[in-house]
Design a protein around this motif. Structure first.
Motif, PDB file in Angstrom:
ATOM      1  N   ASN A  98       0.923  -1.016  -0.292  1.00  8.50           N
ATOM      2  CA  ASN A  98       0.001   0.165   0.163  1.00  8.50           C
ATOM      3  C   ASN A  98       0.866   1.484   0.139  1.00  8.50           C
ATOM      4  OD1 ASN A  98      -2.297  -1.831   0.125  1.00  8.50           O
ATOM      5  ND2 ASN A  98      -2.014  -2.081   2.502  1.00  8.50           N
ATOM      6  N   PRO A  99       0.957   1.870  -0.677  1.00  7.37           N
ATOM      7  CA  PRO A  99       1.998   3.049  -1.206  1.00  7.37           C
ATOM      8  C   PRO A  99       0.760   3.750  -0.408  1.00  7.37           C
ATOM      9  CG  PRO A  99       1.448   2.036  -3.042  1.00  7.37           C
ATOM     10  CD  PRO A  99       0.479   1.715  -2.389  1.00  7.37           C
ATOM     11  N   LEU A 100       2.220   5.184   0.078  1.00  8.07           N
ATOM     12  CA  LEU A 100       1.536   6.478   0.586  1.00  8.07           C
ATOM     13  C   LEU A 100       0.950   7.411  -0.444  1.00  8.07           C
ATOM     14  CD1 LEU A 100       4.403   7.148   3.150  1.00  8.07           C
ATOM     15  CD2 LEU A 100       2.188   6.354   3.650  1.00  8.07           C
ATOM     16  N   THR A 101      -0.094   8.054   0.208  1.00  6.49           N
ATOM     17  CA  THR A 101      -0.911   8.485  -0.629  1.00  6.49           C
ATOM     18  C   THR A 101      -0.149  10.090  -1.318  1.00  6.49           C
ATOM     19  OG1 THR A 101      -2.888   7.903   0.030  1.00  6.49           O
ATOM     20  CG2 THR A 101      -2.913  10.319  -1.480  1.00  6.49           C
ATOM     21  N   ASN A 102       0.311  10.462  -0.495  1.00 11.18           N
ATOM     22  CA  ASN A 102       0.802  12.730  -0.600  1.00 11.18           C
ATOM     23  C   ASN A 102       2.371  12.485   0.242  1.00 11.18           C
ATOM     24  OD1 ASN A 102       1.721  14.344  -2.440  1.00 11.18           O
ATOM     25  ND2 ASN A 102      -0.263  15.907  -1.539  1.00 11.18           N
ATOM     26  N   THR A 109      -2.026   6.073   3.832  1.00 11.55           N
ATOM     27  CA  THR A 109      -2.595   5.281   2.369  1.00 11.55           C
ATOM     28  C   THR A 109      -4.052   5.308   2.347  1.00 11.55           C
ATOM     29  OG1 THR A 109      -2.106   2.894   1.359  1.00 11.55           O
ATOM     30  CG2 THR A 109      -2.034   3.166   3.876  1.00 11.55           C
ATOM     31  N   ASP A 110      -4.804   4.391   0.794  1.00 12.08           N
ATOM     32  CA  ASP A 110      -6.027   4.583   0.767  1.00 12.08           C
ATOM     33  C   ASP A 110      -5.600   3.177  -0.121  1.00 12.08           C
ATOM     34  OD1 ASP A 110      -6.526   7.072   0.998  1.00 12.08           O
ATOM     35  OD2 ASP A 110      -6.155   7.778  -0.980  1.00 12.08           O
ATOM     36  N   GLY A 111      -4.717   2.061  -0.093  1.00 12.11           N
ATOM     37  CA  GLY A 111      -5.368   0.572  -0.641  1.00 12.11           C
ATOM     38  C   GLY A 111      -4.591   0.797  -1.412  1.00 12.11           C
ATOM     39  N   PRO A 112      -4.219  -0.654  -2.345  1.00 13.35           N
ATOM     40  CA  PRO A 112      -2.476  -0.747  -3.259  1.00 13.35           C
ATOM     41  C   PRO A 112      -2.813  -0.356  -4.514  1.00 13.35           C
ATOM     42  CG  PRO A 112      -4.600  -2.428  -2.499  1.00 13.35           C
ATOM     43  CD  PRO A 112      -5.097  -1.848  -1.485  1.00 13.35           C
TER      44      PRO A 112
END
Length: 183
Positions: A98-102, A109-112
């Motif tokens: 799960n990457p970080l969003t910003n 994170t908002d998921g994969p």
């Protein structure tokens, strides 16, 4: 009964060499011109954000992909693979990361499929996915290989020396040790 002479052996070997040469020529034409596959080079590193107002400076694990061509490719998701055990009879298992969003402004994170995934890369373009920097990230499932999967279902892995150096740096980091003990 027919006796095989030296001339017969020469013809047999020549025909086998001709068959191998034709197969190699056809394979080169197929792989270079008819169905070329883009090559993606993946790297893994620790990153730190330097700027005004961040105390302490935010840190993350970064997985980067570079498209070396010859065409576009779509990076679908970030994956990890645990250590392979020879006694497992089933196929290999993969973990979706799960990457970080910003990052560095937002460490959620908002998921994969967050952090800009899926991402289409033209030739020469790069893409970085950022992840939370935690020792437990490596311990969960004994993950050893990290990379991306593309829209064709092929996996592109970072070299093992990159993941080993990231793991060693995280294990030796005292501030991270304090953070993990508080959590």
């Amino acid at each position: 009964m027919a006796v095989v002479t030296t001339a017969d052996w020469a013809i047999i070997i020549s025909m086998a060499s001709l068959a191998v040469s034709i197969a190699g020529f056809v394979w080169n034409i197929w792989s270079k011109f008819i169905y070329p596959k883009p090559k993606v080079r993946v790297g893994m590193s620790n990153k730190i954000a330097i700027g005004d107002g961040w105390e302490p400076a935010p840190r993350c694990i970064s997985l980067s992909a570079v498209n070396h061509g010859p065409g576009e490719i779509t990076i679908h998701s970030a994956i990890a693979r645990p250590r392979w055990k020879w006694y497992r009879r089933k196929g290999r298992t993969y973990a979706m990361l799960n990457p970080l969003t910003n990052w560095p402004y937002n460490e959620t994170t908002d998921g994969p499929f967050s952090g800009g995934l899926p991402k289409t890369l033209r030739v020469g373009e790069t893409f970085d996915a950022h992840f939370i920097r935690s020792r437990r990230w490596f311990d969960r499932g004994d993950l050893i290989r990290f990379g991306f999967t593309d829209s064709f279902g092929r996996n592109h892995w970072a070299p093992m020396k990159h993941s080993k150096s990231v793991r060693a740096e995280i294990e030796s980091d005292e501030t991270l040790e304090r953070f993990n003990s508080e959590a």
